[in-house]
Design a protein around this motif. Structure first.
Motif, PDB file in Angstrom:
ATOM      1  N   LEU A 146     -12.221  -8.374 -29.484  1.00 25.81           N
ATOM      2  CA  LEU A 146     -12.037  -8.368 -27.861  1.00 25.81           C
ATOM      3  C   LEU A 146     -11.290  -8.962 -26.328  1.00 25.81           C
ATOM      4  CD1 LEU A 146     -15.855  -8.334 -27.848  1.00 25.81           C
ATOM      5  CD2 LEU A 146     -14.705  -6.112 -28.050  1.00 25.81           C
ATOM      6  N   GLY A 147     -11.165  -8.199 -26.306  1.00 25.79           N
ATOM      7  CA  GLY A 147      -9.984  -8.739 -25.238  1.00 25.79           C
ATOM      8  C   GLY A 147      -8.383  -8.465 -25.464  1.00 25.79           C
ATOM      9  N   GLY A 148      -7.893  -8.242 -26.751  1.00 25.31           N
ATOM     10  CA  GLY A 148      -7.141  -8.106 -27.346  1.00 25.31           C
ATOM     11  C   GLY A 148      -5.750  -7.119 -26.496  1.00 25.31           C
ATOM     12  N   PHE A 149      -4.565  -7.458 -26.305  1.00 24.10           N
ATOM     13  CA  PHE A 149      -3.777  -6.546 -26.485  1.00 24.10           C
ATOM     14  C   PHE A 149      -2.543  -6.213 -27.588  1.00 24.10           C
ATOM     15  CE2 PHE A 149      -0.558  -3.809 -25.132  1.00 24.10           C
ATOM     16  CZ  PHE A 149      -0.774  -3.009 -24.283  1.00 24.10           C
ATOM     17  N   HIS A 150      -2.612  -5.151 -28.405  1.00 24.30           N
ATOM     18  CA  HIS A 150      -1.203  -5.216 -29.861  1.00 24.30           C
ATOM     19  C   HIS A 150      -0.630  -3.856 -29.479  1.00 24.30           C
ATOM     20  CE1 HIS A 150      -3.972  -8.100 -31.642  1.00 24.30           C
ATOM     21  NE2 HIS A 150      -5.436  -7.620 -31.613  1.00 24.30           N
ATOM     22  N   GLY A 151      -0.625  -3.087 -28.599  1.00 22.14           N
ATOM     23  CA  GLY A 151      -0.181  -1.738 -28.182  1.00 22.14           C
ATOM     24  C   GLY A 151      -1.059  -0.458 -27.939  1.00 22.14           C
ATOM     25  N   VAL A 177     -12.330  -0.438 -37.677  1.00 17.17           N
ATOM     26  CA  VAL A 177     -11.784  -1.880 -37.026  1.00 17.17           C
ATOM     27  C   VAL A 177     -13.467  -2.461 -36.627  1.00 17.17           C
ATOM     28  CG1 VAL A 177     -10.469  -3.654 -35.179  1.00 17.17           C
ATOM     29  CG2 VAL A 177      -9.759  -1.752 -36.576  1.00 17.17           C
ATOM     30  N   THR A 178     -13.635  -3.318 -36.860  1.00 18.79           N
ATOM     31  CA  THR A 178     -15.240  -4.528 -36.007  1.00 18.79           C
ATOM     32  C   THR A 178     -14.548  -5.380 -35.320  1.00 18.79           C
ATOM     33  OG1 THR A 178     -15.742  -4.421 -37.905  1.00 18.79           O
ATOM     34  CG2 THR A 178     -16.847  -5.572 -36.362  1.00 18.79           C
ATOM     35  N   HIS A 179     -14.235  -4.918 -33.942  1.00 17.86           N
ATOM     36  CA  HIS A 179     -13.777  -6.519 -32.820  1.00 17.86           C
ATOM     37  C   HIS A 179     -15.296  -7.549 -32.897  1.00 17.86           C
ATOM     38  CE1 HIS A 179     -11.877  -3.258 -31.247  1.00 17.86           C
ATOM     39  NE2 HIS A 179     -10.605  -4.432 -31.173  1.00 17.86           N
ATOM     40  N   VAL A 180     -14.900  -9.040 -32.255  1.00 18.60           N
ATOM     41  CA  VAL A 180     -15.792  -9.329 -32.134  1.00 18.60           C
ATOM     42  C   VAL A 180     -14.918 -10.646 -30.888  1.00 18.60           C
ATOM     43  CG1 VAL A 180     -15.778 -10.046 -34.887  1.00 18.60           C
ATOM     44  CG2 VAL A 180     -14.157 -11.305 -33.453  1.00 18.60           C
ATOM     45  N   PRO A 181     -16.245 -11.051 -30.677  1.00 16.39           N
ATOM     46  CA  PRO A 181     -15.482 -12.127 -29.353  1.00 16.39           C
ATOM     47  C   PRO A 181     -14.055 -13.303 -29.377  1.00 16.39           C
ATOM     48  CG  PRO A 181     -18.182 -12.289 -29.681  1.00 16.39           C
ATOM     49  CD  PRO A 181     -17.599 -11.586 -30.586  1.00 16.39           C
ATOM     50  N   TYR A 182     -13.170 -12.861 -28.477  1.00 15.78           N
ATOM     51  CA  TYR A 182     -12.166 -13.687 -28.462  1.00 15.78           C
ATOM     52  C   TYR A 182     -12.564 -15.461 -27.511  1.00 15.78           C
ATOM     53  CZ  TYR A 182      -7.649 -16.050 -28.599  1.00 15.78           C
ATOM     54  OH  TYR A 182      -6.165 -17.280 -28.936  1.00 15.78           O
ATOM     55  N   PRO A 183     -12.723 -16.384 -28.358  1.00 19.07           N
ATOM     56  CA  PRO A 183     -13.139 -17.931 -27.623  1.00 19.07           C
ATOM     57  C   PRO A 183     -12.634 -17.838 -26.307  1.00 19.07           C
ATOM     58  CG  PRO A 183     -11.768 -18.340 -29.763  1.00 19.07           C
ATOM     59  CD  PRO A 183     -11.829 -16.497 -29.723  1.00 19.07           C
ATOM     60  N   ASN A 184     -13.811 -17.964 -25.385  1.00 21.20           N
ATOM     61  CA  ASN A 184     -13.449 -18.467 -23.994  1.00 21.20           C
ATOM     62  C   ASN A 184     -13.597 -19.584 -23.629  1.00 21.20           C
ATOM     63  OD1 ASN A 184     -12.537 -18.912 -21.246  1.00 21.20           O
ATOM     64  ND2 ASN A 184     -12.007 -16.031 -21.190  1.00 21.20           N
ATOM     65  N   PRO A 185     -13.246 -20.824 -23.489  1.00 28.51           N
ATOM     66  CA  PRO A 185     -14.137 -22.074 -23.102  1.00 28.51           C
ATOM     67  C   PRO A 185     -14.451 -22.160 -21.792  1.00 28.51           C
ATOM     68  CG  PRO A 185     -12.231 -22.844 -24.052  1.00 28.51           C
ATOM     69  CD  PRO A 185     -11.698 -21.335 -23.909  1.00 28.51           C
ATOM     70  N   GLY A 192     -24.018 -22.979 -24.538  1.00 27.00           N
ATOM     71  CA  GLY A 192     -23.778 -24.968 -25.079  1.00 27.00           C
ATOM     72  C   GLY A 192     -23.314 -25.125 -26.766  1.00 27.00           C
ATOM     73  N   ALA A 193     -22.077 -24.300 -26.911  1.00 24.91           N
ATOM     74  CA  ALA A 193     -21.561 -24.083 -28.420  1.00 24.91           C
ATOM     75  C   ALA A 193     -20.185 -24.589 -28.752  1.00 24.91           C
ATOM     76  CB  ALA A 193     -22.207 -23.179 -29.054  1.00 24.91           C
ATOM     77  N   ASP A 194     -19.298 -24.918 -29.543  1.00 27.36           N
ATOM     78  CA  ASP A 194     -18.379 -24.956 -28.884  1.00 27.36           C
ATOM     79  C   ASP A 194     -17.532 -23.166 -29.249  1.00 27.36           C
ATOM     80  OD1 ASP A 194     -16.056 -24.406 -31.048  1.00 27.36           O
ATOM     81  OD2 ASP A 194     -15.548 -26.725 -30.709  1.00 27.36           O
ATOM     82  N   GLN A 195     -17.476 -22.389 -28.367  1.00 26.18           N
ATOM     83  CA  GLN A 195     -17.028 -21.535 -29.045  1.00 26.18           C
ATOM     84  C   GLN A 195     -16.861 -20.973 -29.549  1.00 26.18           C
ATOM     85  OE1 GLN A 195     -18.230 -19.140 -25.942  1.00 26.18           O
ATOM     86  NE2 GLN A 195     -19.565 -21.446 -26.357  1.00 26.18           N
ATOM     87  N   GLY A 196     -15.529 -22.092 -30.062  1.00 30.57           N
ATOM     88  CA  GLY A 196     -14.505 -21.027 -31.940  1.00 30.57           C
ATOM     89  C   GLY A 196     -15.547 -21.568 -32.613  1.00 30.57           C
ATOM     90  N   LYS A 197     -16.528 -22.042 -32.788  1.00 28.02           N
ATOM     91  CA  LYS A 197     -16.727 -22.453 -34.185  1.00 28.02           C
ATOM     92  C   LYS A 197     -17.894 -21.494 -33.950  1.00 28.02           C
ATOM     93  CE  LYS A 197     -20.518 -25.720 -36.601  1.00 28.02           C
ATOM     94  NZ  LYS A 197     -21.386 -24.388 -36.256  1.00 28.02           N
ATOM     95  N   ALA A 198     -18.527 -20.790 -32.274  1.00 26.14           N
ATOM     96  CA  ALA A 198     -19.481 -20.212 -32.446  1.00 26.14           C
ATOM     97  C   ALA A 198     -18.824 -18.366 -32.433  1.00 26.14           C
ATOM     98  CB  ALA A 198     -20.058 -19.691 -31.572  1.00 26.14           C
TER      99      ALA A 198
END
Length: 441
Positions: A146-151, A177-185, A192-198
């Motif tokens: 989510l939030g990605g731009f690829h064309g 194509v399945t979208h997942v969140p992009y980690p945004n600190p 309460g979580a490490d966004q990348g790990k989550a």
């Protein structure tokens, strides 16, 4: 007023107004133009409109003019190539195309032998990367963010999710194509979580419940998210994606169309974390303004493509390749280092500005890929969309070309040869523009 002498007319000036009127009759209205800048010519980081007004270009053609406008070595390379021939199709061989392949193989971050397929744009590079992933894995599914731009072509559009404007009227796009969140600190989705790990745990949950990992060909991700807000992922995230892909036999595709070719102070953004992709897409800054893109992949993957499995007419165009060869030489020898050094100075100046303006919620980025997120005066970090638009508009009238991204982020992507003096001039214009926007002017 900083730089006031460089703006000689009301904007747009009379010549600009006349050209805009002509354009409205014959050019598609789909182009998202933010303000009425009509270019005459440019040199380095400076550009002039048709009425003689001078601007600092901190948009650089959407991060395309990596070596600045009309860099003498790039122009000379283009002229020399044009004197030889303009086109010979990708059915044949020529020096500029082979030379570019050699340069890309040398700088590729795969950690081993690499091959390239040349094309004309970022979206075409992404389309080819998706085809390659399906071809070599025999799998059909993909993970995007989510939030990605690829064309905007149909395959890449199925991943693009930075604004719904790009999706309206085009469903269905490519399935699978399945979208997942992009980690945004700065804007955590997982409290309460490490966004990348989550996010990695979220992908693992998908693999268990709805998306069989054995059917996933690739994960497509921007190492630093561009149009989605110039978001820098937390340390460890890309390495975690790499490990997850390796565990399940999934290919990892890095879209470095905007973040590559020295933009972040290294040749490729992924090198900040030491993570190697299987496939990488390039375009934008690769040709210093000429239309060129590239799929760069591990040789073990791209060598599996059989004759005719993928192709194009204009791939490896000699003029575009000449520009790309000169660009890579300049970026690898001088401009990536300049982006790192000048980018550090720029970040420090923006942090000074933030200290005086609570509406600046965060300054983030690497090298000369920098975002300044504007927020309302509340604890919720509410995006200040109207303020962001006003700052962009006021900056234009003050002689500074900028673009936005995300919900309310001003993005800075000047040419990689921008000077410290030009950074300081731009910050002064930015401060003026921000104050005017806050005052409602």
């Amino acid at each position: 007023m900083p730089n006031a002498a460089h703006i000689k007319t009301a904007l747009p000036g009379p010549k600009a107004q006349a050209m805009i009127a002509r354009d409205a009759e014959v050019i598609s209205p789909s182009y998202p133009r933010d303000y009425p800048f009509v270019m005459s010519h440019g040199r380095g980081t400076e550009v002039w409109d048709v009425d003689g007004n001078r601007f600092l270009d901190f948009a650089a053609g959407i991060a395309v003019c990596s070596t600045g406008h009309a860099h003498p070595r790039v122009v000379a390379a283009v002229k020399a190539a044009a004197d030889q021939f303009l086109h010979i199709s990708s059915d044949y061989w020529h020096e500029e195309m082979v030379g570019l392949g050699e340069r890309l193989a040398k700088v590729a971050p795969m950690g081993g032998p690499a091959m390239s397929f040349l094309c004309q744009s970022g979206t075409e590079a992404v389309e080819g990367a998706l085809k390659l992933a399906r071809y070599v894995t025999g799998r059909q599914r993909f993970i995007g963010f989510l939030g990605g731009f690829h064309g905007r072509t149909m395959g890449s559009l199925s991943f693009t999710s930075s604004k719904y404007t790009q999706q309206i009227g085009y469903a269905p796009t490519m399935p699978g194509v399945t979208h997942v969140p992009y980690p945004n600190p700065y804007r955590p989705l997982f409290a309460g979580a490490d966004q990348g790990k989550a996010v990695l745990d979220y992908i693992r949950m998908l693999f268990e419940r709805s998306v069989p990992a054995s059917e996933v060909a690739a994960i497509l991700v921007e190492p630093i998210q561009g149009e989605g807000g110039y978001i820098v992922p937390p340390d460890g995230f890309l390495a975690g994606l790499r490990a997850l892909c390796d565990q399940h036999g999934i290919l990892l595709i890095f879209d470095e169309v905007q973040s590559g070719t020295g933009r972040t102070g290294k040749m490729f953004a992924c090198e900040h974390w030491g993570v190697a992709p299987d496939i990488m897409t390039l375009a934008k800054g690769l040709g210093s303004g000429l239309p060129i893109g590239a799929i760069v992949a591990k040789k073990s993957l791209m060598s599996q493509w059989k004759r005719g499995a993928h192709g194009n007419t204009y791939g490896g165009n000699p003029i575009a390749c000449a520009a790309a060869n000169a660009t890579i030489d300049l970026v690898s020898s001088v401009f990536a280092d300049n982006a790192a050094q000048v980018g550090t100075h720029f970040m420090s100046r923006l942090h000074e500005l933030a200290a005086d303006h609570p509406c600046i919620g965060e300054v983030r980025g690497k090298g000369l890929m920098i975002g300044m997120e504007l927020v309302e005066d509340d604890a919720a970090r509410t995006p200040a969309r109207t303020l962001c638009d006003a700052v962009i508009t006021r900056a234009f009238h003050n002689g500074l070309l900028l673009l936005s991204c995300g919900t309310s982020t001003v993005r800075f992507m000047p040419p990689l040869n921008v000077s410290v003096a030009q950074i300081d001039e731009a910050v002064a214009l930015l401060r003026l523009s921000l104050d005017q926007a806050l005052a409602g002017g």
